[in-house]
Write a protein that holds these residues in place. Structure first.
Motif, PDB file in Angstrom:
ATOM      1  N   MET A   1      -3.347   1.654  19.090  1.00 52.33           N
ATOM      2  CA  MET A   1      -2.683   2.403  18.038  1.00 52.33           C
ATOM      3  C   MET A   1      -3.555   3.599  17.638  1.00 52.33           C
ATOM      4  O   MET A   1      -4.764   3.494  17.523  1.00 52.33           O
ATOM      5  N   ASP A   2      -2.912   4.711  17.428  1.00 52.12           N
ATOM      6  CA  ASP A   2      -3.607   5.945  17.021  1.00 52.12           C
ATOM      7  C   ASP A   2      -3.806   5.923  15.514  1.00 52.12           C
ATOM      8  O   ASP A   2      -2.857   6.021  14.748  1.00 52.12           O
ATOM      9  N   ARG A   3      -5.038   5.814  15.058  1.00 52.43           N
ATOM     10  CA  ARG A   3      -5.288   5.729  13.619  1.00 52.43           C
ATOM     11  C   ARG A   3      -5.050   7.055  12.903  1.00 52.43           C
ATOM     12  O   ARG A   3      -4.991   7.105  11.682  1.00 52.43           O
ATOM     13  N   PHE A   4      -4.929   8.139  13.654  1.00 54.37           N
ATOM     14  CA  PHE A   4      -4.672   9.444  13.045  1.00 54.37           C
ATOM     15  C   PHE A   4      -3.191   9.820  13.057  1.00 54.37           C
ATOM     16  O   PHE A   4      -2.805  10.834  12.508  1.00 54.37           O
ATOM     17  N   ALA A   5      -2.373   9.015  13.697  1.00 55.89           N
ATOM     18  CA  ALA A   5      -0.937   9.301  13.770  1.00 55.89           C
ATOM     19  C   ALA A   5      -0.277   9.042  12.425  1.00 55.89           C
ATOM     20  O   ALA A   5      -0.665   8.131  11.700  1.00 55.89           O
ATOM     21  N   ALA A   6       0.701   9.866  12.103  1.00 52.46           N
ATOM     22  CA  ALA A   6       1.453   9.682  10.866  1.00 52.46           C
ATOM     23  C   ALA A   6       2.878  10.183  11.072  1.00 52.46           C
ATOM     24  O   ALA A   6       3.087  11.238  11.666  1.00 52.46           O
ATOM     25  N   PRO A   7       3.860   9.424  10.592  1.00 50.49           N
ATOM     26  CA  PRO A   7       5.250   9.857  10.734  1.00 50.49           C
ATOM     27  C   PRO A   7       5.505  11.239  10.137  1.00 50.49           C
ATOM     28  O   PRO A   7       6.372  11.967  10.610  1.00 50.49           O
ATOM     29  N   THR A  27      -0.677  15.749  20.616  1.00 49.97           N
ATOM     30  CA  THR A  27      -1.620  16.087  19.564  1.00 49.97           C
ATOM     31  C   THR A  27      -3.008  16.146  20.179  1.00 49.97           C
ATOM     32  O   THR A  27      -3.378  15.242  20.917  1.00 49.97           O
ATOM     33  N   PRO A  28      -3.824  17.127  19.928  1.00 50.40           N
ATOM     34  CA  PRO A  28      -3.512  18.275  19.097  1.00 50.40           C
ATOM     35  C   PRO A  28      -2.681  19.287  19.866  1.00 50.40           C
ATOM     36  O   PRO A  28      -2.902  19.492  21.046  1.00 50.40           O
ATOM     37  N   GLN A  29      -1.759  19.892  19.201  1.00 49.55           N
ATOM     38  CA  GLN A  29      -0.902  20.900  19.808  1.00 49.55           C
ATOM     39  C   GLN A  29      -1.037  22.182  19.022  1.00 49.55           C
ATOM     40  O   GLN A  29      -0.926  22.184  17.807  1.00 49.55           O
ATOM     41  N   VAL A  30      -1.289  23.264  19.733  1.00 51.55           N
ATOM     42  CA  VAL A  30      -1.417  24.566  19.096  1.00 51.55           C
ATOM     43  C   VAL A  30      -0.326  25.465  19.667  1.00 51.55           C
ATOM     44  O   VAL A  30      -0.224  25.628  20.882  1.00 51.55           O
ATOM     45  N   VAL A  31       0.492  26.022  18.782  1.00 54.45           N
ATOM     46  CA  VAL A  31       1.556  26.937  19.177  1.00 54.45           C
ATOM     47  C   VAL A  31       1.342  28.230  18.411  1.00 54.45           C
ATOM     48  O   VAL A  31       1.254  28.231  17.188  1.00 54.45           O
ATOM     49  N   VAL A  32       1.212  29.344  19.156  1.00 60.20           N
ATOM     50  CA  VAL A  32       1.008  30.654  18.549  1.00 60.20           C
ATOM     51  C   VAL A  32       2.114  31.568  19.045  1.00 60.20           C
ATOM     52  O   VAL A  32       2.279  31.749  20.258  1.00 60.20           O
TER      53      VAL A  32
END
Length: 47
Positions: A1-7, A27-32
């Motif tokens: 389980m990803d402890r940094f994941a959040a709905p 994640t991490p996803q960067v969109v510019v």
């Protein structure tokens, strides 16, 4: 389980993907300016 994941992060990420016609969400996803930057960390280190 990803402890940094959040709905709370799932919906905005899905919206960005749909609006920019992206096939993958991660994640991490960067969109510019609608462009996905999967190697953004590497690009930052070269500046």
């Amino acid at each position: 389980m990803d402890r940094f994941a959040a709905p709370a992060y799932t919906h905005p990420q899905c919206e960005v993907a749909v609006n920019n016609r992206m096939r993958n969400i991660y994640t991490p996803q960067v969109v510019v300016n609608g462009r996905d930057w999967p190697q953004w960390g590497n690009a930052q280190s070269r500046i």
